[in-house]
Enzyme design. Structure first.
Site, PDB file in Angstrom:
ATOM      1  N   HIS A 264       3.141 -10.183  -0.469  1.00 27.26           N
ATOM      2  CA  HIS A 264       3.373  -8.927  -1.202  1.00 27.26           C
ATOM      3  C   HIS A 264       4.847  -8.762  -1.562  1.00 27.26           C
ATOM      4  CE1 HIS A 264      -0.652  -7.220  -0.878  1.00 27.26           C
ATOM      5  NE2 HIS A 264      -0.704  -7.704   0.341  1.00 27.26           N
ATOM      6  N   ASP A 328       0.751  -8.675   5.948  1.00 28.08           N
ATOM      7  CA  ASP A 328      -0.666  -8.745   5.592  1.00 28.08           C
ATOM      8  C   ASP A 328      -0.934  -9.690   4.424  1.00 28.08           C
ATOM      9  OD1 ASP A 328       0.900  -6.820   4.159  1.00 28.08           O
ATOM     10  OD2 ASP A 328      -0.928  -6.142   3.168  1.00 28.08           O
ATOM     11  N   GLU A 329      -2.180 -10.118   4.364  1.00 21.70           N
ATOM     12  CA  GLU A 329      -2.742 -10.858   3.225  1.00 21.70           C
ATOM     13  C   GLU A 329      -1.830 -11.971   2.711  1.00 21.70           C
ATOM     14  OE1 GLU A 329      -5.661  -7.757   1.077  1.00 21.70           O
ATOM     15  OE2 GLU A 329      -3.551  -7.349   0.678  1.00 21.70           O
ATOM     16  N   VAL A 330      -1.394 -12.804   3.632  1.00 25.24           N
ATOM     17  CA  VAL A 330      -0.500 -13.886   3.230  1.00 25.24           C
ATOM     18  C   VAL A 330      -1.323 -15.120   2.869  1.00 25.24           C
ATOM     19  CG1 VAL A 330       1.306 -15.462   4.022  1.00 25.24           C
ATOM     20  CG2 VAL A 330       1.436 -13.019   4.560  1.00 25.24           C
TER      21      VAL A 330
END
Ligand SMILES: *[C@@H]1O[C@H](CO)[C@@H](O)[C@H](O)[C@H]1NC(C)=O
Ligand SMILES: *[C@@H]1O[C@H](CO)[C@@H](O)[C@H](O)[C@H]1NC(C)=O
Length: 536
Positions: A264, A328-330
């Site tokens: 992100h 998050d969400e890597v």
């Protein structure tokens, strides 16, 4: 003798109220009568000790409670005309875990009971551990005052004897705002904070940056906002941040910043291409370059203060000790597509997943060296489990996760925050208030595990909300979350809560907050037909 008799008669006449229908979130303990008593808008306030913040809170109380202006003439001689506010520890700092408890009492001396002051000797007493507790007491009190348009007089509910003892169930009660998907004006953030305080929420979790934009202008890295913001206007100056932090602190609300790394973060490369794997494969941030961590350190120095010998940091833009570092969400495919990063991984015998874990730990170390307590999304626990520093707070957004649920995190002895997707994801427009209200963070946890849940909150992800509709997307569903986080666990019955929530939504509207209809199946829909605020 005579006095005793009168007092007994007066007590006998008082009926106990089942529930005070204008209170939200409901206090831990309420003993109240089912009557009202006149209250004087010009009531004298005695603040012990007086402080500017308490004076301001009192000003807000007067504006909210006596919204229709001062009484036309003299107050009724029987009216409550005195408010005493005592704060036991006036120097308590606004930090995680600060004591927010308070006691609120309103009563009248027995009729005919002489004594100074006259006017039946009615008074309100607030006793709070800290000024932040006192703010909550005044918030509660303002919810109990009503106006009679015929007589022009105000009345206090819960009389003739009102006693509230209150403290939050969870210390951390947040609203996440996302000013990276859409920029939100400082005034809009300030208005959200104002309404948060009305619902006794106490943390503005500010998701400052994301792949889409980096709106915060810092001295240490001016190209971040110069190249990373959506436009020249849609940015935050240091002074905007300082003003928002001060505005929030005056309302007992902390500002918790989030710099989401290493995923992100594609917006970082627009100003600093060296911190990314490649221009066309920009995130997660490049773990192989010293530039990446040098940039992060420069940001942390500015936000938290440079590390100092004694651990105390200097020159911080943010007084808050918690810092959110995302995690998050890597998706590491851009690492695996970069020759430079592949070589770096090979030389160290690391997989891309290992490198993610190392990145998270390194970022945590850098923040901790500047005195921060680090918060991260639950992916960091999934990757690192018990090897995370013990001080880490894990924010769980994937309740369905088999490896990083609240149960997993708290069983490992770490502290946790609950922000479940979709129940408390306010960008889920089809989640109604009852679904938000039904989420119980401690479901399935032991008492010891529940004690490690420090709180949670609503997440207003900003992909499809901006300044035009953010308030109506947040409210009233955030109020349902606020009560779950504040009130005792047993208070969970939707049918009982609904009339109070409708009343609270009316209160928000009356105070100029754009709260959507309670009955909406889809958040922020317009009301369907003409009608009163409570019927929508
Ligand atoms: C997480 O918790 C679930 C349910 O309690 C359990 O089945 C699972 O083994 C846990 N996972 C880890 C990695 O601890
Ligand atoms: C709210 O959502 C639940 C499902 O989560 C549904 O059962 C309920 O009927 C909805 N209520 C309203 C008023 O739309």
């Amino acid at each position: 003798m005579r006095r005793t008799v009168v007092r007994l008669a007066w007590l006998a006449a008082a009926c106990t109220a089942e529930e005070l229908t204008t209170l939200w979130p409901y206090p831990a303990s309420v003993h109240a009568g089912d009557g009202t008593h006149p209250i004087c808008p010009g009531l004298r306030a005695r603040l012990e000790p007086a402080s500017r913040d308490l004076e301001r809170a009192l000003g807000r109380f007067r504006a909210h409670a006596f919204a229709h202006g001062p009484h036309g003439g003299e107050c009724d001689a029987r009216a409550i005309a005195e408010l005493r506010v005592r704060v036991r520890n006036a120097r308590a700092e606004l930090q995680a875990g600060v004591d927010e408890s308070y006691e609120l009492k309103a009563s009248c001396a027995a009729a005919g009971g002489g004594g100074g002051g006259g006017g039946g000797g009615c008074a309100i007493d607030v006793d709070a551990a800290t000024q932040f507790g006192a703010f909550h007491a005044l918030t509660t009190l303002a919810q109990l005052v009503s106006y009679d348009f015929a007589s022009g007089a105000y009345a206090l509910a819960g009389m003739p004897l009102l006693r509230v003892r209150d403290a939050p169930r969870f210390a951390h009660r947040e609203l996440l705002v996302d000013s990276a998907r859409h920029w939100l004006a400082p005034a809009a953030l300030g208005a959200l904070v104002d309404a948060m305080a009305m619902a006794k929420l106490n943390v503005l979790h500010w998701h400052l940056s994301d792949s889409t934009s980096f709106p915060l202008c810092l001295r240490a890295a001016p190209a971040l906002c110069a190249a990373g913001a959506f436009s020249a206007r849609e940015r935050y100056a240091r002074a905007d941040v300082a003003r928002l932090v001060a505005h929030a602190a005056q309302r007992g609300v902390r500002v918790l910043a989030e710099l989401d790394v290493p995923g992100h973060a594609a917006s970082w490369c627009r100003g600093y291409p060296r911190v990314c794997p490649a221009a066309d494969c920009a995130e997660p941030l490049n773990p192989a370059r010293a530039d990446t961590f040098a940039l992060l350190e420069a940001l942390l120095d500015e936000l938290l203060g440079a590390p100092a010998g004694g651990g105390a940091s200097r020159g911080a833009l943010l007084p808050e000790r918690l810092l959110h570092l995302g995690g998050d969400e890597v998706d590491t495919r851009c690492w695996e597509a970069s020759d430079e990063i592949i070589a770096w991984l090979r030389a160290r015998g690391l997989s891309a997943a290992d490198a993610y874990g190392r990145f998270v730990l390194r970022a945590h170390e850098l923040a901790a060296a500047r005195g921060a307590v680090v918060v991260g999304w639950d992916e960091i626990f999934e990757a690192l489990g018990g090897t995370l520093p013990r001080s880490t707070i894990v924010q769980v957004w994937r309740p369905w996760s088999r490896a990083s649920s609240l149960a997993n995190v708290t069983a490992a002895g770490l502290r946790a925050l609950s922000s479940p997707d979709p129940a408390w994801y306010l960008d889920s427009l089809d989640v109604n208030w009852t679904a938000a209200y039904a989420h119980e963070p401690c479901d399935g946890l032991s008492a010891a595990q529940c004690a490690r849940v420090v709180g949670g909150g609503g997440a207003m992800w900003g992909e499809r909300a901006d300044g035009s509709d953010v308030e109506a997307t947040v409210w009233p569903r955030l109020a349902a979350i606020a009560e779950r986080l504040w009130s005792p666990r047993a208070r969970s019955e939707t049918a009982r809560a609904e009339p109070r929530l409708r009343a609270f939504r009316c209160l928000l509207l009356a105070r100029g907050v754009a709260a959507a209809p309670v009955g909406n199946a889809r958040a922020r829909d317009a009301p369907r037909a003409p009608g009163g605020c409570a019927e929508q």
